[in-house]
Design a protein around this motif. Sequence first.
Motif, PDB file in Angstrom:
ATOM      1  N   LEU A  54       0.830  -1.206   0.000  1.00 35.18           N
ATOM      2  CA  LEU A  54       0.000   0.000   0.000  1.00 35.18           C
ATOM      3  C   LEU A  54       0.866   1.259   0.000  1.00 35.18           C
ATOM      4  O   LEU A  54       0.591   2.212  -0.746  1.00 35.18           O
ATOM      5  CB  LEU A  54      -0.920  -0.005   1.225  1.00 35.18           C
ATOM      6  CG  LEU A  54      -1.784   1.245   1.433  1.00 35.18           C
ATOM      7  CD1 LEU A  54      -2.730   1.450   0.252  1.00 35.18           C
ATOM      8  CD2 LEU A  54      -2.586   1.132   2.738  1.00 35.18           C
ATOM      9  N   ALA A  55       1.919   1.258   0.821  1.00 38.03           N
ATOM     10  CA  ALA A  55       2.798   2.435   0.893  1.00 38.03           C
ATOM     11  C   ALA A  55       3.436   2.724  -0.454  1.00 38.03           C
ATOM     12  O   ALA A  55       3.475   3.881  -0.898  1.00 38.03           O
ATOM     13  CB  ALA A  55       3.877   2.215   1.960  1.00 38.03           C
ATOM     14  N   GLY A  56       3.949   1.694  -1.130  1.00 42.45           N
ATOM     15  CA  GLY A  56       4.575   1.890  -2.438  1.00 42.45           C
ATOM     16  C   GLY A  56       3.605   2.427  -3.467  1.00 42.45           C
ATOM     17  O   GLY A  56       3.928   3.348  -4.237  1.00 42.45           O
ATOM     18  N   ASN A  57       2.388   1.889  -3.492  1.00 45.89           N
ATOM     19  CA  ASN A  57       1.393   2.360  -4.455  1.00 45.89           C
ATOM     20  C   ASN A  57       0.946   3.789  -4.158  1.00 45.89           C
ATOM     21  O   ASN A  57       0.691   4.583  -5.071  1.00 45.89           O
ATOM     22  CB  ASN A  57       0.181   1.418  -4.451  1.00 45.89           C
ATOM     23  CG  ASN A  57       0.495   0.068  -5.073  1.00 45.89           C
ATOM     24  OD1 ASN A  57       1.429  -0.055  -5.858  1.00 45.89           O
ATOM     25  ND2 ASN A  57      -0.261  -0.951  -4.704  1.00 45.89           N
ATOM     26  N   LEU A  58       0.830   4.130  -2.876  1.00 42.79           N
ATOM     27  CA  LEU A  58       0.454   5.494  -2.500  1.00 42.79           C
ATOM     28  C   LEU A  58       1.521   6.498  -2.933  1.00 42.79           C
ATOM     29  O   LEU A  58       1.210   7.606  -3.388  1.00 42.79           O
ATOM     30  CB  LEU A  58       0.238   5.590  -0.989  1.00 42.79           C
ATOM     31  CG  LEU A  58      -1.070   5.002  -0.452  1.00 42.79           C
ATOM     32  CD1 LEU A  58      -1.034   4.919   1.070  1.00 42.79           C
ATOM     33  CD2 LEU A  58      -2.267   5.845  -0.901  1.00 42.79           C
ATOM     34  N   ALA A 109       2.534   8.180   3.962  1.00 37.05           N
ATOM     35  CA  ALA A 109       2.296   8.412   2.535  1.00 37.05           C
ATOM     36  C   ALA A 109       0.941   9.071   2.305  1.00 37.05           C
ATOM     37  O   ALA A 109       0.804   9.961   1.455  1.00 37.05           O
ATOM     38  CB  ALA A 109       2.379   7.095   1.768  1.00 37.05           C
ATOM     39  N   VAL A 110      -0.067   8.650   3.067  1.00 41.08           N
ATOM     40  CA  VAL A 110      -1.389   9.284   2.980  1.00 41.08           C
ATOM     41  C   VAL A 110      -1.306  10.740   3.423  1.00 41.08           C
ATOM     42  O   VAL A 110      -1.863  11.642   2.781  1.00 41.08           O
ATOM     43  CB  VAL A 110      -2.420   8.514   3.841  1.00 41.08           C
ATOM     44  CG1 VAL A 110      -3.732   9.288   3.905  1.00 41.08           C
ATOM     45  CG2 VAL A 110      -2.661   7.129   3.277  1.00 41.08           C
ATOM     46  N   PHE A 111      -0.587  10.987   4.500  1.00 42.31           N
ATOM     47  CA  PHE A 111      -0.433  12.343   5.016  1.00 42.31           C
ATOM     48  C   PHE A 111       0.247  13.247   3.991  1.00 42.31           C
ATOM     49  O   PHE A 111      -0.202  14.373   3.733  1.00 42.31           O
ATOM     50  CB  PHE A 111       0.370  12.312   6.308  1.00 42.31           C
ATOM     51  CG  PHE A 111       0.747  13.675   6.839  1.00 42.31           C
ATOM     52  CD1 PHE A 111      -0.196  14.489   7.434  1.00 42.31           C
ATOM     53  CD2 PHE A 111       2.048  14.137   6.718  1.00 42.31           C
ATOM     54  CE1 PHE A 111       0.141  15.755   7.903  1.00 42.31           C
ATOM     55  CE2 PHE A 111       2.405  15.393   7.188  1.00 42.31           C
ATOM     56  CZ  PHE A 111       1.448  16.209   7.781  1.00 42.31           C
ATOM     57  N   ASN A 158      -8.539   8.616  -6.068  1.00 47.51           N
ATOM     58  CA  ASN A 158      -7.255   7.934  -6.256  1.00 47.51           C
ATOM     59  C   ASN A 158      -6.943   7.001  -5.109  1.00 47.51           C
ATOM     60  O   ASN A 158      -6.398   5.910  -5.310  1.00 47.51           O
ATOM     61  CB  ASN A 158      -6.126   8.965  -6.405  1.00 47.51           C
ATOM     62  CG  ASN A 158      -6.164   9.688  -7.731  1.00 47.51           C
ATOM     63  OD1 ASN A 158      -6.759   9.198  -8.686  1.00 47.51           O
ATOM     64  ND2 ASN A 158      -5.564  10.861  -7.782  1.00 47.51           N
ATOM     65  N   PHE A 159      -7.280   7.444  -3.895  1.00 50.00           N
ATOM     66  CA  PHE A 159      -7.012   6.600  -2.723  1.00 50.00           C
ATOM     67  C   PHE A 159      -7.787   5.284  -2.805  1.00 50.00           C
ATOM     68  O   PHE A 159      -7.242   4.212  -2.513  1.00 50.00           O
ATOM     69  CB  PHE A 159      -7.384   7.341  -1.437  1.00 50.00           C
ATOM     70  CG  PHE A 159      -7.211   6.500  -0.197  1.00 50.00           C
ATOM     71  CD1 PHE A 159      -5.948   6.284   0.349  1.00 50.00           C
ATOM     72  CD2 PHE A 159      -8.310   5.902   0.414  1.00 50.00           C
ATOM     73  CE1 PHE A 159      -5.787   5.490   1.474  1.00 50.00           C
ATOM     74  CE2 PHE A 159      -8.159   5.110   1.539  1.00 50.00           C
ATOM     75  CZ  PHE A 159      -6.887   4.910   2.069  1.00 50.00           C
ATOM     76  N   LEU A 160      -9.056   5.358  -3.186  1.00 54.17           N
ATOM     77  CA  LEU A 160      -9.856   4.136  -3.295  1.00 54.17           C
ATOM     78  C   LEU A 160      -9.291   3.207  -4.370  1.00 54.17           C
ATOM     79  O   LEU A 160      -9.260   1.981  -4.199  1.00 54.17           O
ATOM     80  CB  LEU A 160     -11.304   4.495  -3.627  1.00 54.17           C
ATOM     81  CG  LEU A 160     -12.094   5.203  -2.516  1.00 54.17           C
ATOM     82  CD1 LEU A 160     -13.501   5.526  -3.002  1.00 54.17           C
ATOM     83  CD2 LEU A 160     -12.146   4.332  -1.260  1.00 54.17           C
ATOM     84  N   LYS A 161      -8.826   3.801  -5.481  1.00 50.03           N
ATOM     85  CA  LYS A 161      -8.230   2.993  -6.545  1.00 50.03           C
ATOM     86  C   LYS A 161      -6.954   2.309  -6.072  1.00 50.03           C
ATOM     87  O   LYS A 161      -6.750   1.109  -6.311  1.00 50.03           O
ATOM     88  CB  LYS A 161      -7.933   3.878  -7.759  1.00 50.03           C
ATOM     89  CG  LYS A 161      -7.319   3.136  -8.936  1.00 50.03           C
ATOM     90  CD  LYS A 161      -7.035   4.081 -10.097  1.00 50.03           C
ATOM     91  CE  LYS A 161      -6.380   3.331 -11.253  1.00 50.03           C
ATOM     92  NZ  LYS A 161      -6.068   4.239 -12.390  1.00 50.03           N
TER      93      LYS A 161
END
Length: 426
Positions: free
Chosen positions: A65-69, A249-251, A264-267
Amino acid sequence: MLVLIVSLLLIGLMVIGVPVAASMGITSAGIFAALGQMNFLSVMPQRIYVGATGITMLAIPFFILAGNLMNTSGITDRIFNCARAFCGHWPGGLGQVNILSSVIFSGMSGAAVADAAGLGVIEMKAMTDAGFDKDFSAGITAASSTIGPVIPPSIPFVVYAAVTGVSVGQLFLAGCLPGLMMAVAMGIAVYIISKRRNYPVEARMPWKVRLSCFWKAIPSLMTVVIIVGGIWGGIFTATEAAVIASAYAVFLGAVVYRELTWKNFLKVAKESMLQSCKTLFIIAVANFLAYFFTHQRIPDLIITQMTTLTTNPYALVLIIIAVLLVLGCFVEGTAVILITTPIFMPVIQSIGMDPVQFGAVMILASMIGLLTPPVGMSLYAVSSICDISVVDLSKDVLPYLVGIFCVLLVVAFWPPLSMFLPNLLK
């Protein structure tokens, strides 16, 4: 005979296109049934459940998840621009920037394909616009992406730790110096090729511009400091680091850079969930395969057969490396780790090699597999974004494969390279 049957059936199923998890399950369950040992029906669901529920396993979906974000939040753009400002004027120009960007990004994602698919798009466009040949640009992009799983954090190291019980923190540290050596080896190859082909070198940027790019990249670069520093300092575990990396990464994407939208987050969350399910399912079934190996005493048979060939530790290590490299051409890297680790670990222990050092050997060998057809995942990732055939791309990565192989041999036969940093934790 049993070892040969298992090997042919398992690899044969994968080669003809049967999914990795299904191949491992069919092989172990099928041979149990053929031997008339039907009690595996009660053991199989237990082993599969245990294989996917360990605390170490939680790190995998969060690092994915971190890499994709990071690829969606503007983080990769700022990393590339920072690397370009500081080393774009080096011999090799943007080829060296490509490598340095991957070194930095490797301290965040832990996945080669994430590097190739995320940074790769930026790197390829910049290099082709600057006058580099497409084949050269694609080759170094694919090769540099393999640095990601070697320098911490690393998803393959987490998988190896789950199989062996070795400390994830020690494994992460074991990959630092070999990963940097890979970058140096690739940098030398880029320098030689660029000089021969007279590739362009960018003008040295003023320090004001460099500092500006660095300032913009500081929030992104802090990801490396938080993850590696936190693990090294004992502030949190590798699993907790994965969660923190995802939250950070979200922050960055939503609050600091404001490039991460809810859509984008949901994707990204959906893609990460699918990738995690695929990886964890393979690991779960591999746990039953490991039980099958132990139950049928296959590791003991392998040891007996290998020691009849030679008792020389160096020769045994070379044989193991050869097997890993051949398997890497046909089987995905995670599957190679899951399948061969239970088999080779008794051999490694018998010759006195540290499991942490062997983990570094395994991951480096699997990186070569990412760059060799027909299953090289980094080849396919880069091929899809730059419109170059996998056959042509596999030729362009040959100089870098030589460099990675040399690093692999040094790691295998000179323990301090991989063990210096882990020994500091003991």
